[in-house]
Design an enzyme around this catalytic site. Structure first.
Site, short mmCIF file in Angstrom:
data_model
loop_
_atom_site.label_atom_id
_atom_site.label_comp_id
_atom_site.label_asym_id
_atom_site.label_seq_id
_atom_site.Cartn_x
_atom_site.Cartn_y
_atom_site.Cartn_z
N LYS A 54 0.85 -1.20 0.00
CA LYS A 54 0.00 0.00 0.00
C LYS A 54 0.88 1.25 0.00
O LYS A 54 0.63 2.20 -0.74
CB LYS A 54 -0.95 -0.02 1.21
CG LYS A 54 -2.04 -1.09 1.07
CD LYS A 54 -2.85 -1.32 2.34
CE LYS A 54 -3.77 -2.54 2.13
NZ LYS A 54 -4.62 -2.86 3.28
N GLN A 98 -4.32 -1.61 9.66
CA GLN A 98 -4.34 -2.93 9.03
C GLN A 98 -4.98 -3.96 9.98
O GLN A 98 -4.63 -4.04 11.15
CB GLN A 98 -2.91 -3.35 8.65
CG GLN A 98 -2.81 -4.63 7.84
CD GLN A 98 -3.45 -4.54 6.45
OE1 GLN A 98 -3.54 -3.47 5.86
NE2 GLN A 98 -3.91 -5.66 5.94
N ASP A 121 -10.67 3.14 4.38
CA ASP A 121 -10.96 1.70 4.31
C ASP A 121 -12.46 1.43 4.33
O ASP A 121 -12.91 0.31 4.05
CB ASP A 121 -10.35 1.02 5.54
CG ASP A 121 -9.22 0.09 5.17
OD1 ASP A 121 -9.19 -0.40 4.03
OD2 ASP A 121 -8.37 -0.15 6.04
N1 GUN Z 1 -7.02 -6.85 6.15
C1 GUN Z 1 -7.43 -7.56 5.07
N2 GUN Z 1 -7.95 -6.73 4.13
C2 GUN Z 1 -7.85 -5.49 4.63
C3 GUN Z 1 -8.23 -4.21 4.12
O1 GUN Z 1 -8.76 -4.05 3.02
N3 GUN Z 1 -7.96 -3.15 4.94
C4 GUN Z 1 -7.39 -3.31 6.17
N4 GUN Z 1 -7.19 -2.21 6.91
N5 GUN Z 1 -7.06 -4.47 6.67
C5 GUN Z 1 -7.28 -5.56 5.90
#
Ligand code: GUN
Length: 295
Positions: A54, A98, A121
């Site tokens: 990311k 995350q 998110d």
């Molecule tokens: N863990 C698995 N997929 C995601 C996501 O799209 N965003 C976040 N913050 N954590 C995740």
């Protein structure tokens, strides 16, 4: 083979080009670069790798990234106070915590602490609540289901009145994907581990979204001829012929399904690349929103 392949890599690349152009237009207009803060708690290898990707993508698109890592022993208060600092930091337009967080952390409370205007998110309970309600719109929607919808749109398949089946009811993918499909007037069935006759239900689906994390569970004879099949699964399975000793497969048996479906996403190279592309788009939208508020 009858199905057309939905090329997530190419579609995500097109989105990234559009997003980079938006960033450039903002900086040309004298606005600050959009900023994304990432919060990684603990040392899970998969989470480290996702957050790394990311941040790398953000850099490539001209988005500023601010990486924060906390030990797995971090307390609820420490994580929430970091989120509050990021809420107050004008350089930060999007906050990404995350998931999953360590077991001793209440993730709902952490997500609740994120300013909804920085919730790139789309996991804040208010954004999810708005997604679930008629006539209300969330500021952001979760990135993977948003990517799923974008891929379906690319096929030109109408949502209105379509029978959509979502396999899986997770907070991150299955449930928000189902809510997005309802918002687009599809008739939605959500299946989960207690559902009966999965094959029979799937066979009714004009649009099938598989997000259960079970390698190749969906067989070719579960699929309605001509259906759009979106495979969110990314499962590592042993493969002695591969250098790494494993390969990635989806929740759908691709080799069988591609003979029946009208459209299908491959794994890898289908939904996977879309998640980060959507996150970048959301971050730029958050920055545009913040700039408008200040103007
Ligand atoms: N863990 C698995 N997929 C995601 C996501 O799209 N965003 C976040 N913050 N954590 C995740």
């Amino acid at each position: 083979m009858s199905a057309q392949i939905i090329d997530g890599n190419a579609i995500a690349e097109k989105l990234r080009v559009e997003t980079a152009a938006e960033v450039e237009a903002m900086t040309r207009a004298g606005l600050p670069r959009p900023g994304l803060a990432t919060v990684l708690v603990g040392e899970r290898k998969d989470s480290q790798s996702y957050v790394g990707m990311k941040r790398k993508r953000a850099g490539e698109l001209g988005i500023e990234s601010f990486g924060h890592t906390l030990p797995a022993s971090a307390s609820q208060e420490e994580i929430e106070s970091l989120v509050k600092e990021l809420n107050a930091d004008a350089r930060v337009n999007g906050i990404l915590v995350q998931l999953p967080l360590p077991d001793h952390i209440d993730d709902e409370k952490v997500l609740n602490a994120i300013s909804i205007e920085k919730d790139v998110d789309g996991f804040h309970p208010l954004n999810i609540g708005r997604l679930a309600q008629k006539g209300r719109e969330p500021l952001f929607v979760p990135c993977t289901p948003d990517g799923v919808m974008y891929l379906i749109e690319q096929t030109g398949t109408p949502f209105k009145g379509a029978n959509a089946v979502v396999l899986g009811r997770s907070n991150i993918v299955g449930m928000p994907a189902a809510l997005l499909l309802v918002k687009r007037d599809a008739t939605v069935t959500i299946c989960h581990s207690r559902s009966k006759d999965l094959a029979g239900v799937c066979r009714q689906a004009d649009i099938l979204v598989a997000a259960v994390g079970r390698p190749e569970m969906v067989r070719g004879n579960w699929i309605k001829p001509g259906a759009v099949v979106i495979d969110v699964g990314t499962n590592a399975v042993p493969d002695p012929t591969a250098k790494k000793g494993y390969k990635w497969v989806g929740d759908v048996c691709f080799e069988e399904a591609k003979e029946v479906a009208g459209w299908i996403t491959p794994v890898p190279g289908g939904v996977g690349p879309m998640t980060i592309a959507m996150l970048m788009r959301n971050t730029v939208r958050a920055a545009q929103y913040a700039a408008k508020k200040l103007a």
